[in-house]
Design a protein around this motif. Structure first.
Motif, PDB file in Angstrom:
ATOM      1  N   LYS A  97      71.013  84.811  50.356  1.00 11.99           N
ATOM      2  CA  LYS A  97      71.905  85.206  49.283  1.00 11.99           C
ATOM      3  C   LYS A  97      71.315  84.714  47.966  1.00 11.99           C
ATOM      4  O   LYS A  97      70.504  83.788  47.930  1.00 11.99           O
ATOM      5  CB  LYS A  97      73.284  84.606  49.488  1.00 11.99           C
ATOM      6  N   ILE A  98      71.786  85.302  46.865  1.00 14.88           N
ATOM      7  CA  ILE A  98      71.209  84.951  45.572  1.00 14.88           C
ATOM      8  C   ILE A  98      71.402  83.476  45.232  1.00 14.88           C
ATOM      9  O   ILE A  98      70.518  82.847  44.655  1.00 14.88           O
ATOM     10  CB  ILE A  98      71.789  85.860  44.444  1.00 14.88           C
ATOM     11  N   SER A  99      72.549  82.897  45.615  1.00 16.24           N
ATOM     12  CA  SER A  99      72.789  81.475  45.341  1.00 16.24           C
ATOM     13  C   SER A  99      71.821  80.595  46.135  1.00 16.24           C
ATOM     14  O   SER A  99      71.288  79.608  45.624  1.00 16.24           O
ATOM     15  CB  SER A  99      74.230  81.113  45.676  1.00 16.24           C
ATOM     16  N   GLN A 100      71.567  80.988  47.393  1.00 21.83           N
ATOM     17  CA  GLN A 100      70.635  80.240  48.228  1.00 21.83           C
ATOM     18  C   GLN A 100      69.202  80.389  47.699  1.00 21.83           C
ATOM     19  O   GLN A 100      68.445  79.422  47.617  1.00 21.83           O
ATOM     20  CB  GLN A 100      70.711  80.741  49.667  1.00 21.83           C
ATOM     21  N   PHE A 101      68.874  81.606  47.332  1.00 19.98           N
ATOM     22  CA  PHE A 101      67.524  81.889  46.831  1.00 19.98           C
ATOM     23  C   PHE A 101      67.269  81.148  45.521  1.00 19.98           C
ATOM     24  O   PHE A 101      66.151  80.686  45.262  1.00 19.98           O
ATOM     25  CB  PHE A 101      67.354  83.401  46.631  1.00 19.98           C
ATOM     26  N   SER A 102      68.317  81.016  44.723  1.00 19.16           N
ATOM     27  CA  SER A 102      68.212  80.269  43.473  1.00 19.16           C
ATOM     28  C   SER A 102      67.850  78.820  43.750  1.00 19.16           C
ATOM     29  O   SER A 102      66.990  78.230  43.089  1.00 19.16           O
ATOM     30  CB  SER A 102      69.537  80.353  42.703  1.00 19.16           C
ATOM     31  N   LYS A 103      68.509  78.248  44.747  1.00 18.05           N
ATOM     32  CA  LYS A 103      68.261  76.858  45.119  1.00 18.05           C
ATOM     33  C   LYS A 103      66.842  76.683  45.654  1.00 18.05           C
ATOM     34  O   LYS A 103      66.159  75.708  45.341  1.00 18.05           O
ATOM     35  CB  LYS A 103      69.282  76.440  46.188  1.00 18.05           C
ATOM     36  N   ILE A 104      66.397  77.637  46.442  1.00 18.18           N
ATOM     37  CA  ILE A 104      65.069  77.550  47.061  1.00 18.18           C
ATOM     38  C   ILE A 104      63.961  77.722  46.006  1.00 18.18           C
ATOM     39  O   ILE A 104      62.990  76.965  45.982  1.00 18.18           O
ATOM     40  CB  ILE A 104      64.911  78.615  48.167  1.00 18.18           C
ATOM     41  N   SER A 105      64.127  78.733  45.158  1.00 21.37           N
ATOM     42  CA  SER A 105      63.065  79.085  44.204  1.00 21.37           C
ATOM     43  C   SER A 105      63.053  78.215  42.952  1.00 21.37           C
ATOM     44  O   SER A 105      62.029  78.108  42.266  1.00 21.37           O
ATOM     45  CB  SER A 105      63.217  80.558  43.791  1.00 21.37           C
ATOM     46  N   GLY A 106      64.206  77.622  42.622  1.00 19.60           N
ATOM     47  CA  GLY A 106      64.298  76.850  41.389  1.00 19.60           C
ATOM     48  C   GLY A 106      64.559  77.707  40.173  1.00 19.60           C
ATOM     49  O   GLY A 106      64.488  77.224  39.039  1.00 19.60           O
ATOM     50  N   LEU A 107      64.867  78.977  40.385  1.00 20.32           N
ATOM     51  CA  LEU A 107      65.237  79.892  39.299  1.00 20.32           C
ATOM     52  C   LEU A 107      66.755  80.029  39.277  1.00 20.32           C
ATOM     53  O   LEU A 107      67.381  80.154  40.333  1.00 20.32           O
ATOM     54  CB  LEU A 107      64.590  81.263  39.502  1.00 20.32           C
ATOM     55  N   THR A 108      67.346  80.023  38.111  1.00 22.71           N
ATOM     56  CA  THR A 108      68.804  80.138  38.020  1.00 22.71           C
ATOM     57  C   THR A 108      69.252  81.524  38.445  1.00 22.71           C
ATOM     58  O   THR A 108      68.470  82.487  38.410  1.00 22.71           O
ATOM     59  CB  THR A 108      69.281  79.872  36.582  1.00 22.71           C
ATOM     60  N   VAL A 109      70.515  81.629  38.821  1.00 23.86           N
ATOM     61  CA  VAL A 109      71.089  82.929  39.186  1.00 23.86           C
ATOM     62  C   VAL A 109      71.001  83.883  38.001  1.00 23.86           C
ATOM     63  O   VAL A 109      70.707  85.063  38.153  1.00 23.86           O
ATOM     64  CB  VAL A 109      72.549  82.757  39.657  1.00 23.86           C
ATOM     65  N   LYS A 110      71.253  83.348  36.806  1.00 17.17           N
ATOM     66  CA  LYS A 110      71.161  84.165  35.585  1.00 17.17           C
ATOM     67  C   LYS A 110      69.745  84.718  35.418  1.00 17.17           C
ATOM     68  O   LYS A 110      69.555  85.898  35.077  1.00 17.17           O
ATOM     69  CB  LYS A 110      71.554  83.324  34.375  1.00 17.17           C
ATOM     70  N   ALA A 111      68.750  83.862  35.659  1.00 17.55           N
ATOM     71  CA  ALA A 111      67.358  84.303  35.532  1.00 17.55           C
ATOM     72  C   ALA A 111      67.018  85.355  36.580  1.00 17.55           C
ATOM     73  O   ALA A 111      66.345  86.342  36.282  1.00 17.55           O
ATOM     74  CB  ALA A 111      66.414  83.107  35.661  1.00 17.55           C
ATOM     75  N   LEU A 112      67.491  85.165  37.794  1.00 15.62           N
ATOM     76  CA  LEU A 112      67.214  86.127  38.864  1.00 15.62           C
ATOM     77  C   LEU A 112      67.820  87.489  38.543  1.00 15.62           C
ATOM     78  O   LEU A 112      67.206  88.524  38.799  1.00 15.62           O
ATOM     79  CB  LEU A 112      67.765  85.606  40.195  1.00 15.62           C
ATOM     80  N   ARG A 113      69.023  87.483  37.998  1.00 18.84           N
ATOM     81  CA  ARG A 113      69.665  88.750  37.613  1.00 18.84           C
ATOM     82  C   ARG A 113      68.879  89.424  36.479  1.00 18.84           C
ATOM     83  O   ARG A 113      68.739  90.653  36.444  1.00 18.84           O
ATOM     84  CB  ARG A 113      71.113  88.502  37.204  1.00 18.84           C
ATOM     85  N   TYR A 114      68.381  88.607  35.555  1.00 19.20           N
ATOM     86  CA  TYR A 114      67.595  89.153  34.439  1.00 19.20           C
ATOM     87  C   TYR A 114      66.295  89.768  34.952  1.00 19.20           C
ATOM     88  O   TYR A 114      65.930  90.883  34.558  1.00 19.20           O
ATOM     89  CB  TYR A 114      67.285  88.036  33.437  1.00 19.20           C
ATOM     90  N   ASP A 124      65.717  90.918  37.860  1.00 17.20           N
ATOM     91  CA  ASP A 124      66.083  92.127  38.604  1.00 17.20           C
ATOM     92  C   ASP A 124      66.288  93.294  37.633  1.00 17.20           C
ATOM     93  O   ASP A 124      65.780  94.402  37.844  1.00 17.20           O
ATOM     94  CB  ASP A 124      67.354  91.860  39.411  1.00 17.20           C
ATOM     95  N   LYS A 125      67.006  93.019  36.555  1.00 21.29           N
ATOM     96  CA  LYS A 125      67.269  94.053  35.539  1.00 21.29           C
ATOM     97  C   LYS A 125      65.975  94.559  34.917  1.00 21.29           C
ATOM     98  O   LYS A 125      65.820  95.766  34.640  1.00 21.29           O
ATOM     99  CB  LYS A 125      68.190  93.481  34.462  1.00 21.29           C
ATOM    100  N   GLU A 126      65.024  93.635  34.681  1.00 21.19           N
ATOM    101  CA  GLU A 126      63.751  93.993  34.050  1.00 21.19           C
ATOM    102  C   GLU A 126      62.755  94.586  35.042  1.00 21.19           C
ATOM    103  O   GLU A 126      61.665  95.017  34.646  1.00 21.19           O
ATOM    104  CB  GLU A 126      63.140  92.761  33.391  1.00 21.19           C
ATOM    105  N   GLY A 127      63.120  94.613  36.339  1.00 22.32           N
ATOM    106  CA  GLY A 127      62.226  95.179  37.343  1.00 22.32           C
ATOM    107  C   GLY A 127      61.058  94.279  37.696  1.00 22.32           C
ATOM    108  O   GLY A 127      60.059  94.741  38.257  1.00 22.32           O
ATOM    109  N   ILE A 128      61.169  92.993  37.381  1.00 20.70           N
ATOM    110  CA  ILE A 128      60.095  92.048  37.671  1.00 20.70           C
ATOM    111  C   ILE A 128      60.237  91.459  39.069  1.00 20.70           C
ATOM    112  O   ILE A 128      59.259  91.299  39.796  1.00 20.70           O
ATOM    113  CB  ILE A 128      60.080  90.920  36.607  1.00 20.70           C
TER     114      ILE A 128
END
Length: 277
Positions: free
Chosen positions: A4-21, A23-27
């Motif tokens: 899940k995005i919350s779990q992935f955030s914890k694993i990767s060290g990227l915030t949920v906000k950053a992950l959504r951004y 995703d939006k930018e297609g990166i």
């Protein structure tokens, strides 16, 4: 394995906000998105890309750079090439910034210096026809530095006078239409230059002594003279570099001598109308 995005955030060290951004930018697009509730789910493969993004962020790569790298880089060797290129970009920018520091330092003592006390004598002169080798280009004024050596290289020992520039724009345009010219003894054949006769003309003339930074004072004087005496300035205008920087050493700018020649025509002034009785 999907996270899940919350779990992935914890694993990767990227915030949920950053992950959504991202995703939006297609990166960094999640491998799976729940069609019903649009929840994002990330895979172990996504984690590799997330860690690469985090690494690039720590090195202050821009979003545009990160997007390009994540699309193009597949192996560590690929990444090494990119990082070497980045180092070259940084070194080039450092060199440019150092050059800018030098330019600022040179101008720091005084913007106008003692040039304001210079008196400009303005006269009308007949400029003779001249055979010249030339390079005409449209670009920035600072591009002149790359064309001057080409002109001298083509002409070699056939030089018959001082280098001059013709400016074909009425105003200070950029990109500008500029022709670099060098008088020659005889016609030369070289693919880098054009050889032709420049026609004679009548011009307003003045001479500027000193740095190009204060050349505007000469133009200010000669245009004021033209306006006061009903002369319309034509193109191309001409600057003749009687004493100028060398190819290798710039020398003392205070010793530069620049002759300014402005073609003109006389404006027909209408007679003043008499008031009705």
């Amino acid at each position: 394995m999907m996270y899940k995005i919350s779990q992935f955030s914890k694993i990767s060290g990227l915030t949920v906000k950053a992950l959504r951004y991202y995703d939006k930018e297609g990166i960094l697009t999640p491998s799976f998105r729940d069609a019903e509730n649009q929840y994002r789910y990330y895979s172990d493969e996504d984690l590799k890309k997330a860690l690469l993004i985090k690494f690039l962020r720590s090195l202050e790569f821009s979003i545009m750079e990160i997007r390009e790298i994540t699309e193009a880089v597949d192996t560590e060797d690929d990444l090494t090439y990119v990082l070497k290129e980045k180092i070259q970009f940084i070194e080039t920018n450092i060199a440019k910034e150092k050059e800018l520091i030098k330019k600022i330092s040179r101008r720091m003592p005084s913007f106008e210096g003692k040039q304001k006390s210079q008196t400009y004598h303005i006269d009308i002169t007949d400029v003779e026809e001249v055979l010249a080798a030339s390079i005409r280009f449209t670009g920035r004024y600072r591009d002149l530095e790359q064309y001057v050596p080409l002109l001298y290289k083509a002409v070699k020992n056939n030089i018959a006078g001082r280098h001059f520039n013709c400016y074909y724009d009425e105003d200070c345009a950029e990109p500008a239409d500029i022709e670099l010219c060098l008088p020659v003894k005889c016609r030369i054949r070289d693919g880098a230059v054009t050889c032709r006769k420049l026609p004679a003309f009548k011009a307003l003339r003045t001479v500027h002594y000193g740095s190009y930074d204060t050349l505007y004072l000469a133009y200010q004087s000669i245009f004021a003279y033209a306006n006061a005496n009903g002369y319309k300035i034509l193109t191309p205008t001409r600057e003749v570099y009687q004493k100028s920087p060398g190819m290798i050493f710039k020398g003392n700018p205070a010793n530069y001598v620049t002759e300014i020649l402005l073609p003109f025509e006389t404006i027909q002034r209408r007679p003043a109308m008499k008031s009705p009785p």
